[in-house]
Design an enzyme around this catalytic site. Structure first.
Site: not given
Ligand code: AMP
Length: 185
Positions: A127, A13, A144, A133, A88
């Site tokens: 990654r 994404k 996740r 990360r 989400r």
């Molecule tokens: P991402 O970079 O989108 O994979 O997000 C990394 C982490 O940020 C996720 O595993 C969640 O802990 C948190 N996160 C990101 N977007 C959301 C969201 N819309 N709602 C809740 N937690 C989020």
């Protein structure tokens, strides 16, 4: 143009949003990036979110909605945006609809990147070694993916029911996948 980009962690994404934003002249809004910036800046919100993120759980809907609402209030979103990592879960999808109706905006397309689990685990291991990360370790990645299947997959159906969804094969070269996304719109 206002887009929602869906797909499990590691489905590409972020990579695709970075390309699409230039092609479409819109901004890329990643709630994960906004949260990581809040953690790095040591804000109150960042301190609350960090442990949840490191565990691969979802940060509370209220906190993330607040971040998103602030971001959508900035002037650079006028030409449109790509939402990456939001919504989400179904509660967030409904909160987004309510926010957009207040802003008199609507989503044009929801694009879901489809990639199978083993491919994702391999990509995220890569990654983890490149970006370090803290939530890309194999056990957190598996968690996740579980959270995605339980909470986020229903959001794909939510946009399908609205007639806004396209499913895109997320395996191939970055350029090929980008073209598939463009063709779907
Ligand atoms: P991402 O970079 O989108 O994979 O997000 C990394 C982490 O940020 C996720 O595993 C969640 O802990 C948190 N996160 C990101 N977007 C959301 C969201 N819309 N709602 C809740 N937690 C989020």
């Amino acid at each position: 143009m206002r887009l929602v980009l869906l797909g499990p962690p590691g489905s590409g994404k972020g990579t695709q949003a970075a390309l699409l934003k230039d092609r479409l002249n819109v901004v890329h809004i990643s709630t994960g990036d906004l949260l990581r910036a809040a953690v790095a800046a040591g804000t109150e919100l960042g301190k609350i979110a960090k442990a949840t993120m490191d565990a691969g759980e979802l940060v509370s809907d209220d906190l993330v909605l607040q971040l998103l609402e602030d971001r959508l209030g900035q002037p650079d979103v006028a030409n449109g945006y790509i939402l990456d990592g939001y919504p989400r879960n179904l509660a967030q999808a409904k909160a987004l609809d309510a926010l957009l109706s207040r802003l008199e905006q609507n989503i044009d397309h929801a694009l879901a990147l489809i990639v199978d689990e083993e491919q994702i685990v391999a990509r995220l291991a890569q990654r983890a070694s490149e970006q370090g990360r803290t939530d890309d370790s194999e056990s957190v990645v598996r968690h996740r993916l579980h959270v995605y299947a339980e909470q986020t997959a229903p959001v794909v159906d939510y946009y399908e029911a609205k007639g806004l969804l396209a499913r895109i094969d997320g395996v191939g070269s970055i350029e090929e996948i980008n073209q598939r996304l463009m063709d779907a719109m």
